[in-house]
Every structure is written in C-alpha cells, then in structure tokens.
Design a protein around this motif. Structure first.
Motif, PDB file in Angstrom:
ATOM      1  N   GLU A  12      -4.674   3.680   0.194  1.00  0.00           N
ATOM      2  CA  GLU A  12      -3.477   4.529   0.255  1.00  0.00           C
ATOM      3  C   GLU A  12      -3.714   5.663   1.245  1.00  0.00           C
ATOM      4  O   GLU A  12      -4.838   5.926   1.640  1.00  0.00           O
ATOM      5  N   ILE A  13      -2.616   6.321   1.591  1.00  0.00           N
ATOM      6  CA  ILE A  13      -2.677   7.535   2.398  1.00  0.00           C
ATOM      7  C   ILE A  13      -1.880   8.587   1.654  1.00  0.00           C
ATOM      8  O   ILE A  13      -0.812   8.297   1.107  1.00  0.00           O
ATOM      9  N   ARG A  14      -2.431   9.789   1.605  1.00  0.00           N
ATOM     10  CA  ARG A  14      -1.757  10.888   0.922  1.00  0.00           C
ATOM     11  C   ARG A  14      -1.270  11.902   1.943  1.00  0.00           C
ATOM     12  O   ARG A  14      -2.038  12.342   2.796  1.00  0.00           O
ATOM     13  N   LYS A  23       0.849  -1.194   0.000  1.00  0.00           N
ATOM     14  CA  LYS A  23       0.000   0.000   0.000  1.00  0.00           C
ATOM     15  C   LYS A  23       0.886   1.245   0.000  1.00  0.00           C
ATOM     16  O   LYS A  23       1.844   1.331   0.771  1.00  0.00           O
ATOM     17  N   PRO A  24       0.547   2.221  -0.846  1.00  0.00           N
ATOM     18  CA  PRO A  24       1.414   3.397  -0.928  1.00  0.00           C
ATOM     19  C   PRO A  24       1.014   4.552  -0.007  1.00  0.00           C
ATOM     20  O   PRO A  24      -0.166   4.778   0.262  1.00  0.00           O
ATOM     21  N   ILE A  25       2.042   5.245   0.438  1.00  0.00           N
ATOM     22  CA  ILE A  25       1.893   6.586   0.975  1.00  0.00           C
ATOM     23  C   ILE A  25       2.274   7.471  -0.201  1.00  0.00           C
ATOM     24  O   ILE A  25       3.353   7.305  -0.777  1.00  0.00           O
ATOM     25  N   VAL A  42       0.146   6.475  10.578  1.00  0.00           N
ATOM     26  CA  VAL A  42      -0.114   6.225   9.151  1.00  0.00           C
ATOM     27  C   VAL A  42       0.232   4.774   8.796  1.00  0.00           C
ATOM     28  O   VAL A  42      -0.542   4.089   8.126  1.00  0.00           O
ATOM     29  N   ILE A  43       1.380   4.297   9.251  1.00  0.00           N
ATOM     30  CA  ILE A  43       1.814   2.926   8.965  1.00  0.00           C
ATOM     31  C   ILE A  43       0.816   1.934   9.550  1.00  0.00           C
ATOM     32  O   ILE A  43       0.389   0.987   8.881  1.00  0.00           O
ATOM     33  N   LYS A  44       0.423   2.175  10.793  1.00  0.00           N
ATOM     34  CA  LYS A  44      -0.543   1.286  11.447  1.00  0.00           C
ATOM     35  C   LYS A  44      -1.873   1.287  10.692  1.00  0.00           C
ATOM     36  O   LYS A  44      -2.488   0.232  10.482  1.00  0.00           O
ATOM     37  N   GLU A  45      -2.317   2.468  10.279  1.00  0.00           N
ATOM     38  CA  GLU A  45      -3.583   2.585   9.554  1.00  0.00           C
ATOM     39  C   GLU A  45      -3.556   1.805   8.229  1.00  0.00           C
ATOM     40  O   GLU A  45      -4.501   1.109   7.888  1.00  0.00           O
TER      41      GLU A  45
END
Length: 193
Positions: free
Chosen positions: A47-49, A9-11, A36-39
C-alpha cells in the motif's frame, strides 16, 4: 482511513505517520499521483499512504488530483437471500455504472443493475458504503466514486448479461457461492459482501 484502490492495492488517506514497513508514506499536498499509481502497479509494495493534516480535508484534496467519475451500484438480494453477481474481465463483480445527467444516484444504481443483469422490480433497502478506485481509460487515470445500495427484489425471471459492457455471466449466488466468488473479485467488492 480512507481506502482508494489501484487494482487490489490501496492508497490510504490518513493523518497518521507510521514507520514504513511494506508501504510508503507521501505527503498528500505534494504527491505525484501518477508516480504513486505506477509504484503500486510495478513494485511489491502492499500500500501507499498519503499523509494530510486534517481528517476532513483528506478526501476532498485527493479527489482534486484526478478526474472524477460518479457511479451507482447495487448489492441486489432476492427472496432466497442470494446476491446478484456479474462476471466481467475474468472477475466476479457487482453491477454498477456511471451516473447520467439529471439522475439521482439512487436512480443510477437501480438503472445500472437492471441494464447489466436484466433483473426488474428492484427496491433500495439501504445505502451501503462509497468505494473509490482508480482506473485508466483512453490513456488517462480517473477515480471512480461508486455509491452502493442494498436492494431487494422478488424477480425470478431470466438473467441477461449486458454483453456490450463486457459482462459474460449474471448469477444469483448463495452464501457459500459468494465466498467462493470473492476469491476472484475486487478488494472494494469484498468490503460490501
């Protein structure tokens, strides 16, 4: 946009704010990277931006948030056009490893491919992209910055996996075998093939 992978999964580092659909936005300047990593690891988010103001400052700001490990790796190609793959942790991967002191990144890449596979006579033909992924070692998250190079070789000798590094197989794969291997590989490796 710059992609930093947590597993597959990308940040995404970006200056664009878009409506959240299957992802979350956070401000790069104030984000708790552990959260963020845990999520990413425990939710169905794709993904998380992380949003910043200036494109050229996104990566330098992010890299200050975790210890950095610089590595070099290779997409080695033989005279038949086959690509050299390793099998480690139940996934197909390309050989790579950590840079040593007073070693250029090109020297690191060639040394690591040789050590992990037994292949000799590697010549760098061109640089490829730099990939980023977050991993956990001794209870701490770190970011691996891998400089990739395309390499060629006429080597046709015995392949020998570096078992002490957890590598169980080394194989030359043709185009269709590469596509099959990529089904069980990492997102950042898929971008290199």
């Amino acid at each position: 946009m710059i992609h930093i992978f947590v597993n597959d999964k990308p940040i995404l580092l970006t200056t664009l704010v878009e409506e959240e659909k299957g992802f979350k936005n956070y401000l790069l300047s104030t984000v708790n990277i552990g959260k963020v990593i845990k999520e990413l690891n425990t939710t169905s988010l794709k993904e998380i931006r992380l949003i910043g103001k200036k494109e050229e400052k996104l990566l330098p700001k992010f890299l200050k948030k975790l210890p950095n490990v610089v590595a070099g790796g290779g997409k080695a190609i033989n005279d038949k056009g086959e690509v050299l793959f390793i099998y480690r942790n139940d996934k197909w991967d390309l050989p790579k490893g950590k840079a040593e002191k007073k070693e250029s990144i090109e020297e690191t890449a060639v040394r690591e491919v040789e050590e992990e596979t037994g292949v000799k006579g590697l010549q760098i033909s061109k640089p490829l992209e730099i990939t980023y992924h977050i991993f956990k070692r001794n209870g701490r998250h770190k970011i691996k910055i891998t400089h990739w190079f395309e390499m060629t070789t006429s080597y046709s000798g015995k392949l020998s996996p570096e078992v002490t590094e957890g590598i169980t197989k080394v194989e030359w794969l043709n185009e269709s075998q590469c596509q099959e291997a990529l089904k069980n590989s990492y997102a950042n490796i898929k971008s290199l093939i």
